[in-house]
Design a protein around this motif. Structure first.
Motif, PDB file in Angstrom:
ATOM      1  N   LEU A  96       0.876  -1.340  -0.318  1.00  0.00           N
ATOM      2  CA  LEU A  96       0.344  -0.095  -0.283  1.00  0.00           C
ATOM      3  C   LEU A  96       1.090   1.777  -0.203  1.00  0.00           C
ATOM      4  O   LEU A  96       1.334   1.488   0.890  1.00  0.00           O
ATOM      5  CB  LEU A  96      -0.917  -0.203   1.172  1.00  0.00           C
ATOM      6  CG  LEU A  96      -2.070  -1.432   1.332  1.00  0.00           C
ATOM      7  CD1 LEU A  96      -3.095  -0.909   2.401  1.00  0.00           C
ATOM      8  CD2 LEU A  96      -2.559  -1.224  -0.143  1.00  0.00           C
ATOM      9  N   GLY A  97       1.355   1.893  -1.405  1.00  0.00           N
ATOM     10  CA  GLY A  97       1.665   2.583  -0.938  1.00  0.00           C
ATOM     11  C   GLY A  97       3.178   2.210  -1.947  1.00  0.00           C
ATOM     12  O   GLY A  97       3.357   1.158  -2.336  1.00  0.00           O
ATOM     13  N   ALA A  98       4.373   4.208  -2.274  1.00  0.00           N
ATOM     14  CA  ALA A  98       5.197   3.497  -2.708  1.00  0.00           C
ATOM     15  C   ALA A  98       6.507   2.919  -1.715  1.00  0.00           C
ATOM     16  O   ALA A  98       7.080   1.852  -2.160  1.00  0.00           O
ATOM     17  CB  ALA A  98       6.020   4.769  -3.034  1.00  0.00           C
ATOM     18  N   LYS A  99       6.180   3.425  -0.262  1.00  0.00           N
ATOM     19  CA  LYS A  99       7.653   2.069   0.352  1.00  0.00           C
ATOM     20  C   LYS A  99       6.845   0.821   1.196  1.00  0.00           C
ATOM     21  O   LYS A  99       5.540   0.938   1.214  1.00  0.00           O
ATOM     22  CB  LYS A  99       7.328   2.941   1.893  1.00  0.00           C
ATOM     23  CG  LYS A  99       8.060   5.223   1.231  1.00  0.00           C
ATOM     24  CD  LYS A  99       8.477   5.872   1.991  1.00  0.00           C
ATOM     25  CE  LYS A  99       9.306   7.330   2.062  1.00  0.00           C
ATOM     26  NZ  LYS A  99       9.344   7.774   2.654  1.00  0.00           N
ATOM     27  N   PRO A 100       8.232   0.506   1.321  1.00  0.00           N
ATOM     28  CA  PRO A 100       7.066  -1.085   1.976  1.00  0.00           C
ATOM     29  C   PRO A 100       6.767  -1.048   4.119  1.00  0.00           C
ATOM     30  O   PRO A 100       7.640  -1.176   4.346  1.00  0.00           O
ATOM     31  CB  PRO A 100       8.496  -1.964   1.634  1.00  0.00           C
ATOM     32  CG  PRO A 100       9.179  -0.941   2.054  1.00  0.00           C
ATOM     33  CD  PRO A 100       8.724   0.241   1.562  1.00  0.00           C
ATOM     34  N   LEU A 101       5.377  -0.496   3.634  1.00  0.00           N
ATOM     35  CA  LEU A 101       5.264  -0.035   5.005  1.00  0.00           C
ATOM     36  C   LEU A 101       3.868  -1.399   5.753  1.00  0.00           C
ATOM     37  O   LEU A 101       3.904  -1.760   6.601  1.00  0.00           O
ATOM     38  CB  LEU A 101       5.468   1.879   5.200  1.00  0.00           C
ATOM     39  CG  LEU A 101       6.202   2.779   5.306  1.00  0.00           C
ATOM     40  CD1 LEU A 101       6.144   3.828   5.893  1.00  0.00           C
ATOM     41  CD2 LEU A 101       7.374   2.376   5.862  1.00  0.00           C
ATOM     42  N   TRP A 102       3.129  -0.392   4.915  1.00  0.00           N
ATOM     43  CA  TRP A 102       2.116  -1.515   4.662  1.00  0.00           C
ATOM     44  C   TRP A 102       1.593  -2.551   3.564  1.00  0.00           C
ATOM     45  O   TRP A 102       1.388  -1.824   2.778  1.00  0.00           O
ATOM     46  CB  TRP A 102       0.791  -0.527   5.464  1.00  0.00           C
ATOM     47  CG  TRP A 102       0.549   0.091   6.955  1.00  0.00           C
ATOM     48  CD1 TRP A 102       0.971   1.158   6.953  1.00  0.00           C
ATOM     49  CD2 TRP A 102      -0.149  -0.157   7.777  1.00  0.00           C
ATOM     50  NE1 TRP A 102       1.056   1.816   7.846  1.00  0.00           N
ATOM     51  CE2 TRP A 102       0.274   0.720   8.846  1.00  0.00           C
ATOM     52  CE3 TRP A 102      -0.948  -1.180   7.894  1.00  0.00           C
ATOM     53  CZ2 TRP A 102      -0.391   0.208   9.630  1.00  0.00           C
ATOM     54  CZ3 TRP A 102      -1.311  -1.640   9.253  1.00  0.00           C
ATOM     55  CH2 TRP A 102      -0.837  -0.462  10.247  1.00  0.00           C
ATOM     56  N   PHE A 103       0.772  -3.647   3.957  1.00  0.00           N
ATOM     57  CA  PHE A 103       0.493  -4.062   3.081  1.00  0.00           C
ATOM     58  C   PHE A 103      -1.018  -4.621   3.294  1.00  0.00           C
ATOM     59  O   PHE A 103      -1.465  -4.586   4.881  1.00  0.00           O
ATOM     60  CB  PHE A 103       1.310  -5.207   2.946  1.00  0.00           C
ATOM     61  CG  PHE A 103       2.843  -5.262   2.766  1.00  0.00           C
ATOM     62  CD1 PHE A 103       2.849  -5.597   1.565  1.00  0.00           C
ATOM     63  CD2 PHE A 103       4.160  -4.596   4.193  1.00  0.00           C
ATOM     64  CE1 PHE A 103       4.980  -4.888   1.053  1.00  0.00           C
ATOM     65  CE2 PHE A 103       4.635  -4.697   3.939  1.00  0.00           C
ATOM     66  CZ  PHE A 103       5.612  -4.484   2.810  1.00  0.00           C
ATOM     67  N   ARG A 104      -1.682  -5.582   2.061  1.00  0.00           N
ATOM     68  CA  ARG A 104      -2.629  -6.156   2.335  1.00  0.00           C
ATOM     69  C   ARG A 104      -2.826  -7.670   1.727  1.00  0.00           C
ATOM     70  O   ARG A 104      -2.138  -7.257   0.756  1.00  0.00           O
ATOM     71  CB  ARG A 104      -3.878  -5.048   1.509  1.00  0.00           C
ATOM     72  CG  ARG A 104      -3.767  -4.334   0.245  1.00  0.00           C
ATOM     73  CD  ARG A 104      -5.126  -4.099  -0.184  1.00  0.00           C
ATOM     74  NE  ARG A 104      -5.591  -4.204  -1.305  1.00  0.00           N
ATOM     75  CZ  ARG A 104      -5.870  -4.618  -2.314  1.00  0.00           C
ATOM     76  NH1 ARG A 104      -6.024  -6.122  -1.876  1.00  0.00           N
ATOM     77  NH2 ARG A 104      -5.782  -4.415  -3.431  1.00  0.00           N
ATOM     78  N   TYR A 105      -3.695  -8.118   2.217  1.00  0.00           N
ATOM     79  CA  TYR A 105      -3.544  -9.670   1.265  1.00  0.00           C
ATOM     80  C   TYR A 105      -4.566  -8.908   0.573  1.00  0.00           C
ATOM     81  O   TYR A 105      -6.359  -8.959   0.686  1.00  0.00           O
ATOM     82  CB  TYR A 105      -4.112 -10.805   2.236  1.00  0.00           C
ATOM     83  CG  TYR A 105      -2.563 -11.088   2.965  1.00  0.00           C
ATOM     84  CD1 TYR A 105      -1.800 -10.642   2.416  1.00  0.00           C
ATOM     85  CD2 TYR A 105      -3.019 -11.744   4.351  1.00  0.00           C
ATOM     86  CE1 TYR A 105      -0.495 -10.885   3.612  1.00  0.00           C
ATOM     87  CE2 TYR A 105      -2.239 -11.588   5.451  1.00  0.00           C
ATOM     88  CZ  TYR A 105      -0.785 -11.164   5.244  1.00  0.00           C
ATOM     89  OH  TYR A 105       0.621 -11.635   6.240  1.00  0.00           O
TER      90      TYR A 105
END
Length: 869
Positions: free
Chosen positions: A323-332
């Motif tokens: 979620l977003g350009a940086k690898p901070l938040w993710f979703r499945y």
């Protein structure tokens, strides 16, 4: 020839022949497949670069799309499907050579044309293939499918070496994950084209075509649900269509989920099967979250490798999305999360509450209060739910997050809502949401009684929040004396609190100050209200409660515009609205006062379209959460807008609606007075006698009747008491007109000049426009000629009116016109002329018609303007 590397440096292609046809044949697209021209267009554009990467997880239709495109491509396309057995340099290059030969792109004379076997020596192999590939026909495309299966270091190194000096050959790589080929260099150089899941995802029209091929017909809403649920995943759409078709329409699309057998089987085999044991456990445990970051993952799994695993999963397939350009938040992917949730409940049901409990505490510590509450409810940790509501979540009941909070609280069993003071407070919040303001005091009294003997750490937060909720209830029903008393009591409690965090004290103090200011405003104590609202706005800014700041600023703007300070009101309201829009709270309840203030500002400036938009924005924010004062203010603003547009019938209905809406419990004298003035203005505009005791309005009514002496007397009552800007402008206009009636043209010009000067500084136009008087037209016309500094502003007030040709007056009509300029009545004119009164009145009507006037004073002014007098 032996294939023993120790006895020979060459591998004969003959040993590979049984698999060549399968591995070098382009997969055939399904005859009834969906034509995806937009993706074919993307590939046409992409193939202009040396390397194209088509990368997405299982079932996204990568191979199908590229195969369909290759079938129509004008240049030769060689195809190689690789698998894990091709992780040997000689084998890999042998198959690659076979693919080129099958495609017929290796002409005679090419170094690869007569090659009997692939050299075992890497340098010789590299030199030979570099030379051969460089001499292929321009535009030749080589597709390598399932490139993620290649992990041999030597094969990858040789492919990478080849990419450093790209040949005329165009390379198209298809894979579930990005191959480790140092593609970043090509990307930086602009030599890499990429097509990923975002582009491969099916849109509504494409998805409808899949559904239609299964004999199904879904509504637009159902198609939206289907595309949202599958996120455009090709395999998911096919499985969903099959699921619905298999049940002959007996199942709805909302029943299609990841735990449906076909989806579960597919994702388990294609996505989860290749995960390591640690990765699989990580996926299962973190699937309780809609979005996950490393810190949250570590809290749930009680490990410290969350960041590494999330990045690995995101790199390997598109079912884990950054979620977003940086690898901070993710979703499945939603369907994958369904599968994981189902597996978690089946395999380890006992750990699920603990996982939710850990997630709840992490979110609470990181100020994600709604997420914390949702996980606490899922964990059935009712005591923690109550503490979270009292210490963090309660203010959300009057915010844009109200619906989400209520939905979560409704997940608490009714029998639990009487077990602790905090949970009883949750029940009171639900009463507030339901509009049961009468039931709230008794409930809050019980809350305070139950917490009376508790430690200060429990008692003080409960008491403070119960008082704050009572303020919201008093405010909602319009009981301003109760609101004022309650806000003062809350401020005293906050001053003596010892066990409440400093931040919570600051936030609740800002709320209490804002409510004191609001109560004082609608009680008519304007100067005190202004001080409290400024204090509340400043305290809210310092405490970081921006919705409270927006609300206080909006009420300050209302105070200013209702007091006639248009420019200052515009500044305050615009600032509040801008902050709300920046934060995504455009239609939050707290923005309503600012929108209504903007509407009033725009009405004074005669920007009727802008006023209408501001009213609509305010009503949208207020609709879902009616508040007594704002409801009445909204009706008053709408009535003024309707009157400004000339729709006096609608204005009257809105005034009547406001009168009906007022109840005995509403104690808001300033609102009542403001609405009464609006009603009187509507009556006057309709030609009726205005009610009320506003001397300025009564003076204008007397003037319009031609009772100039009464108008002068009433205007003298206004005197210097009418200090607000709009009032000074209105009084100045009327004083100028009365001076002109008396023949005091110099004084009239001076008075009007003062009014215009004040109005121009604030952008006020309405008072000039409601006086549709030819005498004012003439005064403004002369001012426009004599005062160039305000000429443009005056021109906006009275645009040049089209003059109709004057029909010739008869001799008797001209004679009657001269009498009209005197103060003689029709009877006195008749006596002087020696004719009947009816004859004089007939001549007067003819004069009015020919001049285009509606009354005597207007006819005289128009006649003077046209040189007839």
């Amino acid at each position: 020839m032996s294939t023993d590397a120790g006895t020979s440096d060459r591998v004969a292609p003959a040993v590979l022949l049984p698999l060549v046809e399968a591995k070098t044949s382009r997969p055939q697209t399904v005859r009834a497949g969906v034509a995806r021209q937009r993706l074919h267009d993307l590939l046409d554009a992409a193939i202009g670069k040396p390397v194209t990467l088509v990368c997405a997880g299982a079932g996204w239709g990568k191979t199908t799309v590229v195969s369909g495109w290759a079938q129509r491509h004008h240049a030769p396309v060689a195809w190689l499907s690789v698998d894990r057995h091709d992780n040997d340099p000689q084998v890999f290059w042998a198959y690659l050579l076979a693919a080129l030969r099958v495609a017929g792109v290796v002409p005679a004379g090419n170094p690869l044309a007569d090659l009997g076997a692939v050299p075992a020596d890497p340098r010789e192999r590299g030199r030979l293939f570099a030379a051969g590939l460089a001499r292929l026909a321009a535009g030749t495309v080589l597709v390598i499918d399932d490139v993620q299966e290649i992990d041999d270091a030597d094969v990858l190194r040789e492919l990478t070496d080849l990419l450093r000096h790209p040949p005329a050959l165009r390379l198209l790589l298809i894979g579930r994950s990005e191959p480790p080929l140092r593609l970043h260099r090509l990307r930086a150089a602009g030599q890499l084209a990429e097509i990923r899941a975002e582009q491969l995802a099916f849109g509504h029209d494409e998805a409808a075509e899949i559904v239609g091929r299964h004999g199904l017909s879904l509504s637009a809403e159902e198609m939206t649900t289907l595309v949202d649920r599958t996120e455009g995943w090709a395999a998911g759409l096919q499985l969903a269509a099959g699921f619905l078709a298999a049940h002959d329409g007996a199942r709805t699309i909302t029943e299609f989920a990841g735990n449906v057998r076909g989806v579960d089987d597919y994702l388990t085999e294609e996505v989860l099967a290749d995960r390591t044991r640690r990765q699989r456990r990580f996926l299962l445990q973190t699937s309780i979250c809609e979005n996950v970051c490393a810190g949250l993952a570590d809290a749930i799994t009680q490990r410290t490798d969350g960041q590494r695993i999330l990045e690995e999963l995101e790199h390997d397939n598109d079912f884990v999305v950054r979620l977003g350009a940086k690898p901070l938040w993710f979703r499945y992917h939603q369907l994958l999360r369904d599968v994981l949730g189902h597996r978690l409940r089946v395999e380890t049901p006992g750990v699920v509450p603990d996982l939710h409990r850990r997630a709840a505490r992490w979110h609470a510590a990181n100020n994600s209060v709604l997420e914390a509450l949702a996980h606490a409810v899922s964990a059935r940790d009712w005591a923690f739910v109550g503490r979270l509501v009292v210490t963090q979540a309660a203010p959300l009941i009057v915010s844009a997050h109200r619906a989400a909070l209520v939905k979560i609280l409704r997940g608490v069993p009714a029998e639990q809502l009487t077990t602790t003071p905090e949970l009883m407070f949750c029940a009171a919040l639900l009463l507030f949401h339901a509009g049961d303001y009468d039931g709230i005091p008794a409930r809050l009294y019980a809350v305070r009684e139950l917490s009376h003997d508790r430690p200060d750490s429990v008692r003080e937060p409960v008491e403070i929040m119960s008082r704050t909720l009572q303020l919201a209830a008093d405010r909602a029903r319009g009981d301003m004396p109760a609101l004022l008393a309650g806000a003062s009591l809350l401020l005293d409690l906050l001053g003596g609190a010892k066990a409440v965090p400093v931040s919570a004290i600051a936030q609740n103090r800002a709320i209490a100050l804002g409510n004191r200011g609001l109560a004082l405003l609608w009680l008519g104590r304007t100067e005190e209200a202004e001080r409290e609202l400024w204090a509340g706005s400043s305290a809210a800014r310092v405490a970081g409660v921006e919705l409270t700041e927006i609300n206080a600023s909006g009420h300050l703007a209302l105070l200013k515009v209702m007091s006639g300070s248009v420019h200052e009101a515009a500044t305050l309201a615009t600032s509040a609205v801008d902050l709300a829009e920046q934060r995504g709270w455009r239609y939050a309840l707290q923005t309503v006062p600012a929108y209504f203030a903007l509407a009033l500002v725009r009405l004074e400036r005669h920007d009727l379209d802008g006023a209408r938009q501001a009213v609509q924005d305010g009503l949208r924010g207020h609709h879902s959460d009616p508040e007594a004062a704002q409801h009445l203010i909204g009706l008053g603003v709408q009535a003024r807008l309707a009157a400004a547009r000339g729709n006096l019938g609608a204005a009257r209905k809105l005034c009547d609606e406001a009168r009906v809406a007022r109840t005995a419990r509403m104690r808001m004298p300033a609102v009542d007075d403001w609405l009464a003035r609006i009603e009187a203005a509507v009556d006057l505009a309709a030609g009726a006698d205005p009610g009320g005791a506003d001397p300025l309005l009564l003076a204008r009514a007397a003037y319009l009747k031609g009772d100039f002496r009464q108008a002068q007397r009433l205007l003298a009552e206004v005197g210097t008491a009418e200090q607000d800007t709009v009032g000074r402008v209105e009084a100045g206009i009327l004083a100028a007109l009365l001076a002109d009636v008396r023949g005091q043209s110099v004084q009239a010009a001076d008075l009007l000049a003062d009014a215009v000067s004040v109005a121009a500084g604030e952008g006020i136009r309405r008072p000039f426009l409601i006086m549709d008087d030819p005498r004012l037209d003439a005064l403004l016309h002369r001012m426009r000629l004599l005062a160039p500094l305000v000429a443009d502003f005056v021109g906006e007030l009275r645009p040049s009116r089209a003059r109709h040709p004057v029909e010739s007056l008869s001799e008797r009509e001209t004679e009657v016109l001269r009498y009209l300029a005197t103060m003689l009545t029709a009877a006195e004119i008749a006596a002087d002329l020696g004719v009947s009164v009816n004859t004089v009145k007939a001549h007067m009507r003819a004069v009015y018609r020919k001049l285009g006037a509606s009354r005597r004073t207007e006819a005289v002014t128009l006649a003077q303007d046209r040189g007839l007098l």
